[in-house]
Design a protein around this motif. Structure first.
Motif, PDB file in Angstrom:
ATOM      1  N   ALA A   1     -18.362  15.317   5.003  1.00 52.62           N
ATOM      2  CA  ALA A   1     -17.164  14.477   4.878  1.00 52.62           C
ATOM      3  C   ALA A   1     -16.551  14.633   3.497  1.00 52.62           C
ATOM      4  O   ALA A   1     -17.243  14.928   2.518  1.00 52.62           O
ATOM      5  N   ILE A   2     -15.243  14.431   3.447  1.00 56.40           N
ATOM      6  CA  ILE A   2     -14.505  14.326   2.193  1.00 56.40           C
ATOM      7  C   ILE A   2     -14.010  12.888   2.075  1.00 56.40           C
ATOM      8  O   ILE A   2     -13.377  12.367   3.004  1.00 56.40           O
ATOM      9  N   VAL A   3     -14.311  12.274   0.950  1.00 59.49           N
ATOM     10  CA  VAL A   3     -13.975  10.856   0.731  1.00 59.49           C
ATOM     11  C   VAL A   3     -12.968  10.774  -0.415  1.00 59.49           C
ATOM     12  O   VAL A   3     -13.197  11.329  -1.499  1.00 59.49           O
ATOM     13  N   VAL A   4     -11.846  10.100  -0.167  1.00 53.40           N
ATOM     14  CA  VAL A   4     -10.797   9.936  -1.166  1.00 53.40           C
ATOM     15  C   VAL A   4     -10.857   8.521  -1.715  1.00 53.40           C
ATOM     16  O   VAL A   4     -10.662   7.545  -0.966  1.00 53.40           O
ATOM     17  N   HIS A   5     -11.187   8.403  -2.998  1.00 51.75           N
ATOM     18  CA  HIS A   5     -11.166   7.113  -3.683  1.00 51.75           C
ATOM     19  C   HIS A   5      -9.851   6.992  -4.452  1.00 51.75           C
ATOM     20  O   HIS A   5      -9.040   7.912  -4.489  1.00 51.75           O
ATOM     21  N   GLU A   6      -9.661   5.862  -5.076  1.00 53.94           N
ATOM     22  CA  GLU A   6      -8.394   5.634  -5.773  1.00 53.94           C
ATOM     23  C   GLU A   6      -8.222   6.584  -6.947  1.00 53.94           C
ATOM     24  O   GLU A   6      -7.115   7.047  -7.218  1.00 53.94           O
ATOM     25  N   ASN A   7      -9.334   6.929  -7.623  1.00 55.36           N
ATOM     26  CA  ASN A   7      -9.217   7.746  -8.834  1.00 55.36           C
ATOM     27  C   ASN A   7      -9.967   9.069  -8.764  1.00 55.36           C
ATOM     28  O   ASN A   7      -9.919   9.843  -9.719  1.00 55.36           O
TER      29      ASN A   7
ATOM     30  N   VAL B   1     -10.007  30.542   2.780  1.00 53.02           N
ATOM     31  CA  VAL B   1      -9.532  29.334   2.113  1.00 53.02           C
ATOM     32  C   VAL B   1      -9.138  28.299   3.161  1.00 53.02           C
ATOM     33  O   VAL B   1      -8.566  28.632   4.195  1.00 53.02           O
ATOM     34  N   VAL B   2      -9.468  27.054   2.894  1.00 49.40           N
ATOM     35  CA  VAL B   2      -9.027  25.929   3.710  1.00 49.40           C
ATOM     36  C   VAL B   2      -8.103  25.054   2.874  1.00 49.40           C
ATOM     37  O   VAL B   2      -8.402  24.760   1.714  1.00 49.40           O
ATOM     38  N   THR B   3      -6.970  24.691   3.446  1.00 46.32           N
ATOM     39  CA  THR B   3      -6.046  23.758   2.798  1.00 46.32           C
ATOM     40  C   THR B   3      -6.002  22.483   3.624  1.00 46.32           C
ATOM     41  O   THR B   3      -5.780  22.533   4.838  1.00 46.32           O
ATOM     42  N   MET B   4      -6.237  21.350   2.981  1.00 45.71           N
ATOM     43  CA  MET B   4      -6.208  20.058   3.662  1.00 45.71           C
ATOM     44  C   MET B   4      -5.248  19.110   2.946  1.00 45.71           C
ATOM     45  O   MET B   4      -5.232  19.064   1.715  1.00 45.71           O
ATOM     46  N   VAL B   5      -4.502  18.396   3.736  1.00 48.41           N
ATOM     47  CA  VAL B   5      -3.678  17.303   3.217  1.00 48.41           C
ATOM     48  C   VAL B   5      -4.098  16.040   3.944  1.00 48.41           C
ATOM     49  O   VAL B   5      -3.931  15.921   5.159  1.00 48.41           O
ATOM     50  N   LEU B   6      -4.683  15.096   3.190  1.00 51.05           N
ATOM     51  CA  LEU B   6      -5.102  13.807   3.740  1.00 51.05           C
ATOM     52  C   LEU B   6      -4.162  12.727   3.222  1.00 51.05           C
ATOM     53  O   LEU B   6      -3.876  12.675   2.028  1.00 51.05           O
ATOM     54  N   VAL B   7      -3.688  11.886   4.103  1.00 49.21           N
ATOM     55  CA  VAL B   7      -2.812  10.785   3.719  1.00 49.21           C
ATOM     56  C   VAL B   7      -3.422   9.497   4.245  1.00 49.21           C
ATOM     57  O   VAL B   7      -3.758   9.397   5.438  1.00 49.21           O
ATOM     58  N   GLY B   8      -3.589   8.510   3.360  1.00 49.58           N
ATOM     59  CA  GLY B   8      -4.176   7.232   3.752  1.00 49.58           C
ATOM     60  C   GLY B   8      -3.682   6.111   2.863  1.00 49.58           C
ATOM     61  O   GLY B   8      -2.824   6.311   1.991  1.00 49.58           O
ATOM     62  N   PRO B   9      -4.209   4.897   3.035  1.00 54.07           N
ATOM     63  CA  PRO B   9      -3.740   3.730   2.267  1.00 54.07           C
ATOM     64  C   PRO B   9      -4.007   3.900   0.778  1.00 54.07           C
ATOM     65  O   PRO B   9      -5.018   4.481   0.368  1.00 54.07           O
ATOM     66  N   GLY B  10      -3.089   3.393  -0.033  1.00 53.36           N
ATOM     67  CA  GLY B  10      -3.187   3.593  -1.471  1.00 53.36           C
ATOM     68  C   GLY B  10      -4.185   2.699  -2.161  1.00 53.36           C
ATOM     69  O   GLY B  10      -4.603   2.992  -3.277  1.00 53.36           O
ATOM     70  N   SER B  11      -4.596   1.601  -1.530  1.00 49.55           N
ATOM     71  CA  SER B  11      -5.463   0.644  -2.220  1.00 49.55           C
ATOM     72  C   SER B  11      -6.890   0.654  -1.697  1.00 49.55           C
ATOM     73  O   SER B  11      -7.705  -0.164  -2.119  1.00 49.55           O
TER      74      SER B  11
ATOM     75  N   ASN C   1       0.836  -1.189   0.000  1.00 51.12           N
ATOM     76  CA  ASN C   1       0.000   0.000   0.000  1.00 51.12           C
ATOM     77  C   ASN C   1       0.879   1.249   0.000  1.00 51.12           C
ATOM     78  O   ASN C   1       1.677   1.449   0.902  1.00 51.12           O
ATOM     79  N   ILE C   2       0.721   2.063  -1.010  1.00 46.07           N
ATOM     80  CA  ILE C   2       1.472   3.315  -1.099  1.00 46.07           C
ATOM     81  C   ILE C   2       0.545   4.443  -0.685  1.00 46.07           C
ATOM     82  O   ILE C   2      -0.509   4.638  -1.297  1.00 46.07           O
ATOM     83  N   PRO C   3       0.895   5.223   0.372  1.00 43.80           N
ATOM     84  CA  PRO C   3       0.017   6.319   0.798  1.00 43.80           C
ATOM     85  C   PRO C   3      -0.181   7.336  -0.311  1.00 43.80           C
ATOM     86  O   PRO C   3       0.729   7.634  -1.081  1.00 43.80           O
TER      87      PRO C   3
END
Length: 551
Positions: A530-536, A503-513, A2-4
């Protein structure tokens, strides 16, 4: 493997829930007959006031706080602090009588603690503190009004004679003014888990007192619980009986807690206490305002339950811009930081080797003799006042003394206009009548501006001039960071909110897969943004109630 992945977002979002707090701290500064620096720290049911007062070394001087009446009756029933010279050399509390009537005037039992009383350079400075709540009705109660107090009337005087003649034998050496208060920045640490810890840090914007903290620890009732920092080097412990203690490693430390209070609710115990951010020795944990994050472990009955990292901080700034050329001939921007006691001033005017432009602060005309910044090509100078007149409309080069000193951050030229950005302290360390002290309580600041030719190194007549006003407004930049562990790997969030730019700046780091998400402003999923980060792709959602096995 898993690459963050990192997701960077820019969105116009305000997260006000990051800044709620129980206590408040306000600060004020005034330079008159008596130089007064005043701070109040109000933490719920308790609070302290801190004062630094500076006056002549060989006669008495004093201030009266929050007088009810004005004019000749300003002394009537006013609480006062008076500093007497040698040989008595005392700091006293008084309740004053009306002018010409000392029958109700009396010295009060002392409730103040004098931190220092020193004479240096022909000036006496006394630093002291006392409780916001008065010991008696004559000692008066003071409050920050939950951080909303913005002003307080104050009277001041110096004189000669005995202390028994306070504010009576001052002749013309008296004055009155309104102290402007600003709400001092607060940093916040918020730890959630089997044990919750909320710490508010109140950074000092002066040398009066160190940074202060208020902390609430909440855990299961009838169970001992602890929170550890920095790999078990420091810890707070609450026993089954609700007793609070602090450790360095395995060594129990002498208590520096203030106003410890306990409360029970729904099988939970909350312990709230005040404490200096930094203890008397390095054995004590240091709540560092500049610390980027805080690593912690939570233990119940000496057993590790969970661990993680968390940090939230906020920094208040006050800024203003006046660039309407129908109002000013020199564009002006001020950015003032309450904590660092530093500010920047940006000026834009006509460019050219034989051209000058200038701004005089807190002035409506040259007769105000303002503190002035003059830009003449590469020469940038500050002056207290314009002097001399000359003839034929020629004004000599201003003569004056440099004051607080400043440094040039940048200077640039574009489209025939020169922009200069300088930095300087907001106010002088010692009183200096040849400078102007800025403070974050200023909301409207008058200034004058002008530009004109320079010939043989001398400023000539001004070809344009105007008097104007710049409005200053508080902005807040919040920064937050948290990191926590899940069964699917580590997640982290870095968040910055800039009220000035919205302005809001966010950096989210999580599992790559796998998808991962962060919800804001809610204690449960239902109804939470909520903000949801998918693979693509990345999406925003309003969440529904939690259902096992659903997305």
């Amino acid at each position: 493997m898993n690459i963050p992945r990192s997701a960077l977002f820019m969105c116009a979002l305000m997260v006000a829930s990051l800044c709620g707090c129980e206590g408040s701290r306000i600060a004020g500064f005034y330079k008159g007959l008596v130089v007064t620096q005043f701070e109040m720290l109000d933490s719920g049911d308790s609070g302290l006031m801190y004062l630094s007062i500076t006056g002549p070394p060989d006669i008495w001087f004093g201030i009266g706080l929050n007088n009810t009446y004005s004019g000749r009756h300003a002394m009537n029933n006013t609480y006062a602090i008076v500093v007497t010279p040698d040989p008595k050399n005392s700091v006293e509390e008084w309740i004053l009588g009306d002018e010409g009537d000392s029958s109700t005037q009396k010295q009060l039992q002392s409730t103040i603690t004098v931190v220092s009383n020193t004479v240096e350079g022909g000036i006496r400075t006394v630093v002291l503190w006392r409780s916001l709540k008065g010991k008696t009705a004559d000692h008066k109660d003071f409050t920050t009004n939950h951080g909303k107090l913005s002003t307080m009337p104050i009277i001041e005087a110096t004189g000669s004679g005995s202390a028994g003649a306070i504010f009576g034998n001052h002749y013309a050496n008296r004055g009155s003014y309104t102290m402007n208060f600003t709400n001092v920045t607060r940093a916040k640490i918020d730890v959630k888990g089997d044990v919750d810890m909320v710490t508010d840090i109140y950074p000092s914007n002066s040398s009066l007192i160190p940074d202060q903290t208020t902390t609430t620890l909440t855990g299961p009732l009838g169970t001992s619980f602890s929170i550890y920092f920095n790999n078990h080097d420091y810890s707070f412990h609450v026993s089954e009986e609700g007793n609070l203690s602090e450790y360095h490693g395995t060594t129990k430390l002498k208590s520096i807690f203030e106003n410890v209070q306990t409360k029970t609710s729904e099988n939970m115990l909350s312990v709230t206490f005040g404490r200096p951010a930094q203890g008397p020795t390095s054995d004590y944990f240091f709540f560092d305002f500049e610390q980027p994050q805080l690593d912690y472990e939570i233990h119940l009955n000496d057993t590790l339950e969970n661990k993680g990292s968390a940090w939230i901080a906020s920094i208040h700034r006050t800024t203003g811009t006046q660039s309407d050329l129908s109002q000013t001939v020199v564009a002006l921007e001020i950015d003032l930081c309450e904590i660092s006691n530093e500010m920047t001033i940006t000026m834009t005017g006509p460019a050219g080797p034989n051209t000058y432009f200038a701004v005089g602060f807190n002035a409506t005309g040259m007769e105000s003799e303002p503190w002035t910044i003059i830009v003449a090509g590469t020469v940038i100078s500050e002056y207290h006042t314009y002097q001399g007149g000359g003839d034929a409309g020629v004004t000599p080069v201003p003569q004056g003394k440099t004051t607080t000193g400043f440094s040039v951050i940048s200077t640039s030229t574009s489209n025939g206009m020169q922009t200069v950005k300088i930095s300087r302290p907001t106010r002088n360390v010692v009183p200096n009548p040849e400078s102007f002290d800025f403070h974050a309580g200023i909301r409207e600041l008058p200034f004058i501006s002008s530009h004109g030719p320079v010939q043989n190194g001398q400023i000539q007549y001004h070809s344009a001039r105007k008097s104007s006003t710049i409005s200053l407004n508080r902005i807040t930049t919040f920064t937050a960071a948290t990191k926590y562990s899940t069964a699917n790997g580590d997640l982290s969030l870095d968040l910055t909110i800039d009220e000035k730019e919205h302005v809001v700046t966010m950096v989210l780091v999580g599992p790559g897969s796998k998808w991962f998400s962060v919800g804001f402003g809610g204690s449960s999923m239902n109804g939470t943004y909520a903000i949801v980060v998918h693979e693509n792709f990345i999406e925003e959602r309003t969440l529904g109630p939690h259902t096992a096995g659903s997305n």
